[in-house]
Design an enzyme around this catalytic site. Structure first.
Site, PDB file in Angstrom:
ATOM      1  CG  LEU A 176     -60.187   7.090 -24.116  1.00  0.00           C
ATOM      2  CD1 LEU A 176     -58.766   6.698 -23.690  1.00  0.00           C
ATOM      3  CD2 LEU A 176     -60.766   6.032 -25.041  1.00  0.00           C
TER       4      LEU A 176
ATOM      5  CG  LEU B  81     -70.524  10.219 -21.711  1.00  0.00           C
ATOM      6  CD1 LEU B  81     -69.845  11.388 -22.421  1.00  0.00           C
ATOM      7  CD2 LEU B  81     -71.635   9.652 -22.595  1.00  0.00           C
TER       8      LEU B  81
ATOM      9  CE  LYS C 182     -56.426  16.743  -7.264  1.00  0.00           C
ATOM     10  NZ  LYS C 182     -57.601  16.995  -6.378  1.00  0.00           N
TER      11      LYS C 182
HETATM   12  N1  LIG Z   1     -65.311  14.016 -10.805  1.00  0.00           N
HETATM   13  C1  LIG Z   1     -64.566  15.078 -10.557  1.00  0.00           C
HETATM   14  O1  LIG Z   1     -65.038  16.021  -9.953  1.00  0.00           O
HETATM   15  C2  LIG Z   1     -63.155  15.122 -11.028  1.00  0.00           C
HETATM   16  C3  LIG Z   1     -62.389  16.277 -10.784  1.00  0.00           C
HETATM   17  C4  LIG Z   1     -61.059  16.352 -11.258  1.00  0.00           C
HETATM   18  C5  LIG Z   1     -60.535  15.264 -11.934  1.00  0.00           C
HETATM   19  N2  LIG Z   1     -61.289  14.145 -12.136  1.00  0.00           N
HETATM   20  C6  LIG Z   1     -60.686  13.026 -12.837  1.00  0.00           C
HETATM   21  O2  LIG Z   1     -61.391  12.808 -14.050  1.00  0.00           O
HETATM   22  C7  LIG Z   1     -61.370  11.435 -14.349  1.00  0.00           C
HETATM   23  C8  LIG Z   1     -62.799  10.961 -14.547  1.00  0.00           C
HETATM   24  O3  LIG Z   1     -63.515  11.143 -13.360  1.00  0.00           O
HETATM   25  P1  LIG Z   1     -65.116  10.985 -13.303  1.00  0.00           P
HETATM   26  O4  LIG Z   1     -65.528  11.509 -11.976  1.00  0.00           O
HETATM   27  O5  LIG Z   1     -65.736  11.540 -14.525  1.00  0.00           O
HETATM   28  O6  LIG Z   1     -65.251   9.382 -13.299  1.00  0.00           O
HETATM   29  P2  LIG Z   1     -66.590   8.525 -13.432  1.00  0.00           P
HETATM   30  O7  LIG Z   1     -67.790   9.384 -13.210  1.00  0.00           O
HETATM   31  O8  LIG Z   1     -66.392   7.319 -12.608  1.00  0.00           O
HETATM   32  O9  LIG Z   1     -66.612   8.083 -14.970  1.00  0.00           O
HETATM   33  C9  LIG Z   1     -65.705   7.159 -15.511  1.00  0.00           C
HETATM   34  C10 LIG Z   1     -66.125   6.852 -16.935  1.00  0.00           C
HETATM   35  O10 LIG Z   1     -65.168   5.991 -17.511  1.00  0.00           O
HETATM   36  C11 LIG Z   1     -65.793   4.788 -17.957  1.00  0.00           C
HETATM   37  N3  LIG Z   1     -64.869   3.692 -17.644  1.00  0.00           N
HETATM   38  C12 LIG Z   1     -64.164   3.518 -16.480  1.00  0.00           C
HETATM   39  N4  LIG Z   1     -63.394   2.422 -16.590  1.00  0.00           N
HETATM   40  C13 LIG Z   1     -63.624   1.904 -17.810  1.00  0.00           C
HETATM   41  C14 LIG Z   1     -63.121   0.778 -18.517  1.00  0.00           C
HETATM   42  N5  LIG Z   1     -62.232  -0.046 -17.937  1.00  0.00           N
HETATM   43  N6  LIG Z   1     -63.567   0.563 -19.757  1.00  0.00           N
HETATM   44  C15 LIG Z   1     -64.473   1.382 -20.328  1.00  0.00           C
HETATM   45  N7  LIG Z   1     -64.966   2.466 -19.725  1.00  0.00           N
HETATM   46  C16 LIG Z   1     -64.556   2.705 -18.485  1.00  0.00           C
HETATM   47  C17 LIG Z   1     -67.102   4.664 -17.233  1.00  0.00           C
HETATM   48  O11 LIG Z   1     -68.008   3.965 -18.061  1.00  0.00           O
HETATM   49  P3  LIG Z   1     -69.563   3.768 -17.669  1.00  0.00           P
HETATM   50  O12 LIG Z   1     -70.164   5.147 -17.809  1.00  0.00           O
HETATM   51  O13 LIG Z   1     -70.082   2.820 -18.664  1.00  0.00           O
HETATM   52  O14 LIG Z   1     -69.530   3.303 -16.246  1.00  0.00           O
HETATM   53  C18 LIG Z   1     -67.477   6.152 -17.062  1.00  0.00           C
HETATM   54  O15 LIG Z   1     -68.140   6.618 -18.224  1.00  0.00           O
HETATM   55  C19 LIG Z   1     -60.632  10.751 -13.206  1.00  0.00           C
HETATM   56  O16 LIG Z   1     -59.280  10.600 -13.545  1.00  0.00           O
HETATM   57  C20 LIG Z   1     -60.759  11.749 -12.076  1.00  0.00           C
HETATM   58  O17 LIG Z   1     -59.686  11.663 -11.154  1.00  0.00           O
HETATM   59  C21 LIG Z   1     -62.579  14.060 -11.700  1.00  0.00           C
END
Ligand SMILES: NC(=O)c1ccc[n+]([C@@H]2O[C@H](COP(=O)([O-])OP(=O)(O)OC[C@H]3O[C@@H](n4cnc5c(N)ncnc54)[C@H](OP(=O)(O)O)[C@@H]3O)[C@@H](O)[C@H]2O)c1
Ligand SMILES: NC(=O)c1ccc[n+]([C@@H]2O[C@H](COP(=O)([O-])OP(=O)(O)OC[C@H]3O[C@@H](n4cnc5c(N)ncnc54)[C@H](OP(=O)(O)O)[C@@H]3O)[C@@H](O)[C@H]2O)c1
Lengths: 432, 432
Positions: free
Chosen positions: B8, B10, B202
């Site tokens: 879920l 990407l 956290k």
């Molecule tokens: N980034 C970090 O460094 C990091 C570190 C630790 C934890 N996290 C956690 O990991 C999780 C993901 O973070 P991320 O940085 O990878 O987020 P992100 O880059 O914003 O990616 C979110 C993904 O989810 C999809 N998405 C979001 N809402 C959606 C919906 N309602 N329906 C369908 N698809 C949806 C988006 O689709 P589209 O691609 O089509 O926009 C995108 O692929 C979060 O909980 C964050 O707190 C992130």
């Protein structure tokens, strides 16, 4: 369910383990399911820092490893024999093994893991490296998704204590060693620590887990800290470095033809490096992987409490798996060594690293020219050449090289040694 | 055996996970057994940094969590909804869950874990705290033999970057925040990071694992870094401290009547403390336990590679357990939260800590006497009172207290505030 362990040894670590098991409140609920069934020691008459029923004790350790009631044998004797034979006998009798004995695993790991794989039992060893610092399990489990590029550790508390004292007190090796022995931070026979053998045991184990191949302990290149002088610590400081005994495993898996560097030696570490600030008896292990980047684990690398914490966590792991009743062998890739092939080790001559060398010489201007020529001829490029001091009538020149092949550097040195203007080369150290 | 995952999301982390899974050579052999069966995203037309068959993609995320072929649902959407509902639906459909979503677990952990326990599935979350730093699994497994005394972390990279820049460049909060946003280290809406909410999520998770009880997220006391000024960073420096945003869980289990302190706030950390040297976007978590002593875990707390490393390690763990075919529930004490009771939290007024306060005042000699009297009356004992500077016509007095009850300190302050000679109290900070 209750699980029965046989303790081989009730010294520093064994006592720590027994204390945890006898006092389970507030710990992981699995601890309550573990009981101490037998305890093997050398002396039945010793007074001990823990109250265990005298019935549990024996000096005939064979009885423990063959006891059909015992599920897990916890080897905390130390040394190579009878540890090795008892572990093998226990495995033969279907016991799982937990040990903190890096010496026996580094030297007889192959024999022990082969026997364990055949018998379908686990051999866990979290306590063997880094005391209470979780590193073995994280390396297999939490970092298993990565290709490991390097593991660099300060894994021997005695030598780190000695080097820290030498640095902070501007003291000499012999004085600090004597003091460390008085304080109980160094053993009467300090060889295993001071000559880097203990660190070599540990990096052999970490490399094998991190790089997924067997490692021959005798192939680990190993230099201790006896030749590190207060003079060099001082020069290193002025050049921005701290001298640490590092255990280094470097390579890249993913390609079977790749080779692994495996070495223990005193090293000039840049002061800004995360390992530079690990002082005293503390240990730290820095792992670099793809896509992880760097992570570091830090804590006390020895002592009753920390090491017992690690040993009991291994017992808990086995108990959890045994209670699940599944085919425990499938959990192996997360817990233990299953690889059959040997890592391909880089010979020390082929290794590329930076060097620090200190020369005592008679004729400074002439010498600098000669150094340049000799190093140049052997393709050793210099990062800095500094004349820092005088000793008696001799000028002291310190050289730091760029990355060079060790073989080339040694050839240049042997040429330089024969120069008229060179009195001697008191120190050669590697730079991280 | 092959195991199928549904991704879920990407985005940053999802892409990192897919990259690891599509390129298994040189990683743990379990990785080869994992295939990506479906990928749920918001936009099908976005160009992506990874080549996956278009057939895998859907925007109907319900399809993934109900797909009978999928074993493990990996939630990397972020935010509370639809993440919460999708996780619950996936659990209802017998899927194991891996997530890096601290917000959803900190707020709905109870609901999610209750559902998971009923359904007999795992919910793993190594990526939710500390990015690639192994901390969740080590806390449960390797440190499980200990009674945990405290968990203190720098768990938010954005605020640590901002404070580091403010310290090193002597810059003000607003300027550094703007720069961090430009560099991508802070989000356009920085609230969750800057106000400490992310760190509170956290520490709620870590406390629950370390202290073996449920924690209500809304009970975590939380102050952000907006009020930290360059002036205080400078005074702290002169007094031997560095200001860090710490997330603190402190208590001692072993006694059900014991309470737990849970708080996030900017803190003066002595320069010699291991957390003082954690700079920039790095994270570190320091755990203290009995009999372990201190261990610290250090690394990058966020980013594609590190977080994906943690997420894939969780997937690997579940795959290993599923392949064993045993009763996987028995492994729970090592992997997940099974506790039912709530931790008893210390209200912030009852908390004992040291304080730093800065006063602007009109009449120095008089004020020092008054400060002493008011603090004394409320049993606040002072470690140091220093007059360090002048601002306009006002003298700046800095006070550091010994350990005091927060309630007493606040009472003394409100009395002091009303003193004629006191112009204002621009800063109040806690000291580690
Ligand atoms: N980034 C970090 O460094 C990091 C570190 C630790 C934890 N996290 C956690 O990991 C999780 C993901 O973070 P991320 O940085 O990878 O987020 P992100 O880059 O914003 O990616 C979110 C993904 O989810 C999809 N998405 C979001 N809402 C959606 C919906 N309602 N329906 C369908 N698809 C949806 C988006 O689709 P589209 O691609 O089509 O926009 C995108 O692929 C979060 O909980 C964050 O707190 C992130
Ligand atoms: N100490 C640490 O901080 C530490 C840290 C990490 C790893 N380790 C490893 O843990 C292991 C145990 O270390 P330790 O410091 O606990 O050792 P120790 O204090 O010397 O204790 C050894 C124990 O084994 C018993 N023993 C030794 N040889 C025996 C024999 N041949 N027959 C019967 N009993 C025998 C001794 O019996 P008696 O009590 O009757 O003498 C004693 O109880 C070693 O492998 C060590 O490398 C230790």
């Amino acid at each position: 369910m209750a699980f029965k362990i046989g303790l081989l040894g009730l010294g520093t670590v064994g006592t720590g383990v027994a204390k945890i098991l006898l006092d389970p409140v507030g710990r992981n609920p699995l601890i309550k399911e573990i009981t101490i069934e037998r305890v093997g020691v050398r002396s039945l008459s010793k007074t001990r820092d823990i109250s265990l029923s005298p019935d549990l004790f024996t000096t005939t350790l064979e009885e423990i490893v063959t006891d059909p009631d015992i599920d897990i044998v916890v080897e905390l004797l130390g040394g190579l024999e009878p540890s090795r034979s008892l572990i093998l006998k226990a495995i033969e009798n279907g016991k799982h093994i937990v040990t903190a004995n890096k010496a026996v695993i580094a030297r007889y790991g192959e024999e022990i893991y082969t026997a364990a794989n055949e018998a379908g039992v686990y051999v866990l060893l979290e306590g063997a490296v880094g005391g209470g610092i979780p590193v073995i399990k994280p390396l297999k489990q939490s970092l298993g998704a990565n290709r490991i590029n390097s593991i660099i550790g300060i894994v021997n508390g005695t030598t780190n204590y000695i080097l820290t004292q030498m640095t902070q007190e501007k003291a000499d090796f012999d004085d600090v060693l004597a003091e460390a022995q008085k304080l109980g931070y160094a053993e009467a026979d300090p060889t295993a620590d001071v000559d880097g053998l203990d660190a070599a045991d540990k990096i052999a184990i970490l490399a094998s887990l991190g790089f997924g191949g067997r490692v021959k302990r005798e192939d680990v290149y190993c230099e201790g800290i006896r030749q590190v002088s207060a003079v060099d610590i001082n020069y290193a400081d002025r050049l921005g470095f701290i001298i640490k005994l590092l255990a280094i495993a470097k390579g890249s898996k993913g390609d079977a033809s790749d080779t692994l560097e495996l070495r223990v030696h005193p090293t000039l570490v840049p002061k800004t490096h995360p390992l530079a600030s690990i002082n005293g008896v503390y240990n730290a292990i820095l792992v670099e992987g793809e896509p992880l980047g760097q992570v570091m684990f830090f804590g006390r690398g020895a002592g009753e409490g920390p090491t017992a914490s690690a040993v009991v966590s291994d017992i808990m792991n086995i108990v959890a798996i045994l209670s699940s009743g599944g085919d425990s062998k499938t959990l192996e890739p997360l817990l233990t060594c299953t690889h059959q092939h040997y890592c391909n080790l880089t010979p020390i001559e082929a290794l590329e690293t930076r060097f620090y060398a200190r020369f005592l010489c008679r004729d400074v201007p002439g010498v600098i020219g000669h150094l340049g020529t000799s190093f140049g001829k052997h393709r050793v490029s210099l990062e800095s050449v500094v004349q820092i001091g005088f000793q008696d009538n001799l000028a002291e020149i310190v050289v730091v090289t760029h990355n060079v092949k060790e073989g080339n550097f040694r050839q240049a040195l042997s040429e330089i040694e024969s120069l008229e203007a060179i009195h001697s080369i008191p120190s050669i150290l590697r730079v991280l």
